[in-house]
Design a protein around this motif. Structure first.
Motif, short mmCIF file in Angstrom:
data_model
loop_
_atom_site.label_atom_id
_atom_site.label_comp_id
_atom_site.label_asym_id
_atom_site.label_seq_id
_atom_site.Cartn_x
_atom_site.Cartn_y
_atom_site.Cartn_z
N ASN A 167 -1.87 -3.42 7.49
CA ASN A 167 -2.53 -3.40 6.01
C ASN A 167 -3.19 -4.68 5.60
O ASN A 167 -3.32 -5.11 4.78
CB ASN A 167 -1.05 -3.45 5.15
N VAL A 199 -7.15 1.66 6.87
CA VAL A 199 -6.09 0.80 6.50
C VAL A 199 -5.48 0.49 7.93
O VAL A 199 -5.07 1.40 8.63
CB VAL A 199 -4.77 1.79 5.79
N ILE A 238 -7.48 1.20 -3.69
CA ILE A 238 -6.54 1.56 -2.66
C ILE A 238 -5.74 2.66 -3.27
O ILE A 238 -4.90 2.27 -4.48
CB ILE A 238 -5.39 0.11 -2.30
N ILE A 248 0.76 -1.33 -0.02
CA ILE A 248 -0.09 0.02 0.10
C ILE A 248 0.93 1.23 -0.17
O ILE A 248 1.87 1.26 0.70
CB ILE A 248 -0.87 -0.04 1.32
#
Length: 390
Positions: A355, A351, A380, A329
């Protein structure tokens, strides 16, 4: 004929000649012993009626014998010289008369018999177009993409009437009729073959009920989805697939079984290395909640370019209630957005430090409410990945 008979008394010395006359009529004699080989009423099936012969014999004259049909509910063409039925124009009962002509000595004489021509309710074959007939001849699989089929019922008796029930349940006459098969399903078609009508004698009437089944298949692209160029799955969302709910699955590649009882088929765990075969034909069968097994037409998979992403979602597919992890991410991304396959936003989730989040959140917010698993989009930041929830 007639003849005049005259008696003459010759003259003598005392008397003149004398005559007396009378007219004698001689009538032709009646013939006897003229009859058909079969005297009782004769019943023959429709096909056997053509070329049927019941000869008349006997009598004393030298006259020829001729035949004719003189009445009844049937209509036939008969050979006047032999009595052979040449053509049946309509089944039913017909009276046949045979006549031996008279001659110089005898009058004509006649004899009759009744012939019952029995109409047939037998069906010779069905023509269902466009469809492929199976071995038992009562089951037809419609061509892929067909939304209707045209049915032709060919009967042994060309005078038989065919009735079928239309979509409204109303009986309609006609040996040719359409069947609406626009939805993938198994359609049982009922029809009746009838000979005779309300005006016919009871012995001339008959009817028989028949049925056959037409299976309409799913078009491949209408029910099968592809992901990552290595995964196929069946759309089991009743709201998005036309109202179907499936309970079992089977996958095929070029007619060979490749997967059983899974909603998806995967070419391998590594979607970059293990890909579906673009030259193969994939198909499937599904079992509905009503217990019917329906076929999915064969189809090929068009590969789509794969955009390289820094995100990694695993495991994928993921079972309902199982946790999956999103790795890679980008910094600064605080929320994960979950959408259904149609782009409807289902929820926004923060989040986590690891993650990751649990697919049970999707279950509680969407799956349990709708009663369906399926494909979801996980957004995302600026990237979106697909997740299959089973």
């Amino acid at each position: 004929g007639t003849v005049t008979v005259t008696a003459t008394m010759a003259a003598d010395s005392n008397y003149y000649e004398g005559k007396a006359s009378y007219v004698l009529t001689i009538n032709k004699a009646e013939q006897s012993g003229f009859e058909f080989d079969t005297l009782a009423p004769v019943a023959v099936p429709y096909l056997a009626a053509k070329n049927f012969v019941n000869e008349a014999r006997g009598g004393q004259s030298s006259g020829i014998i001729t035949y004719a049909a003189i009445g009844g509910t049937a209509s036939v063409s008969i050979d006047a010289g032999t009595g052979r039925i040449v053509q049946v124009l309509r089944p039913g009962r017909v009276q046949v008369i045979g006549t031996r002509a008279g001659d110089n000595n005898y009058k004509p004489i006649t004899a009759t018999y009744w012939l019952q021509i029995i109409g047939s309710t037998k069906v010779l074959f069905l023509d269902v177009t466009p469809a492929e007939q199976t071995v038992d001849s009562l089951y037809y699989v419609a061509d892929c993409g067909a939304t209707s089929v045209q049915v032709t019922v060919v009967t042994e008796d060309p005078f038989a009437k065919v009735w079928h029930k239309n979509e409204s349940g109303i009986s309609v006459e006609g040996s040719q009729f359409p069947v609406d098969i626009h939805r993938a399903n198994k359609y049982t078609v009922e029809y009746t073959v009838q000979v005779g009508d309300d005006s016919a004698d009871a012995s001339d009437k008959a009817r028989e009920n028949y049925s056959f089944t037409v299976e309409s298949r799913f078009v491949f692209d209408s029910i099968v989805r592809m992901m990552f160029n290595n995964l196929l799955f069946i759309n089991n969302n009743a709201e998005k697939n036309g109202g179907y709910t499936f309970t079992a699955y089977k996958w095929f590649q070029d007619g060979e079984t490749i997967g059983d009882n899974k909603q998806h088929y995967s070419a391998g765990d590594d979607h970059r290395a293990n890909k579906l075969d673009p030259t193969a034909e994939y198909s499937a069968t599904v079992v509905t909640e009503g217990g019917d097994t329906l076929q999915v037409c064969p189809g090929r998979v068009p590969f789509v370019p794969v955009i390289t992403s820094s995100l990694l979602v695993y495991p994928n597919p993921v079972a309902q209630g199982e946790q999956f992890t999103v790795a890679g991410i980008p910094a600064g991304v605080e929320d994960i957005e979950i959408f259904d396959i149609n782009g409807n936003l289902l929820g926004v989730y923060p989040v986590a430090g690891a993650n990751s989040y649990s697919s049970s959140q999707v279950t509680s917010h969407h799956i349990n409410q709708q009663g369906k698993s399926g494909m979801y989009l996980v957004k995302i930041g600026k990237e979106t990945v697909k997740v299959l929830v089973e």
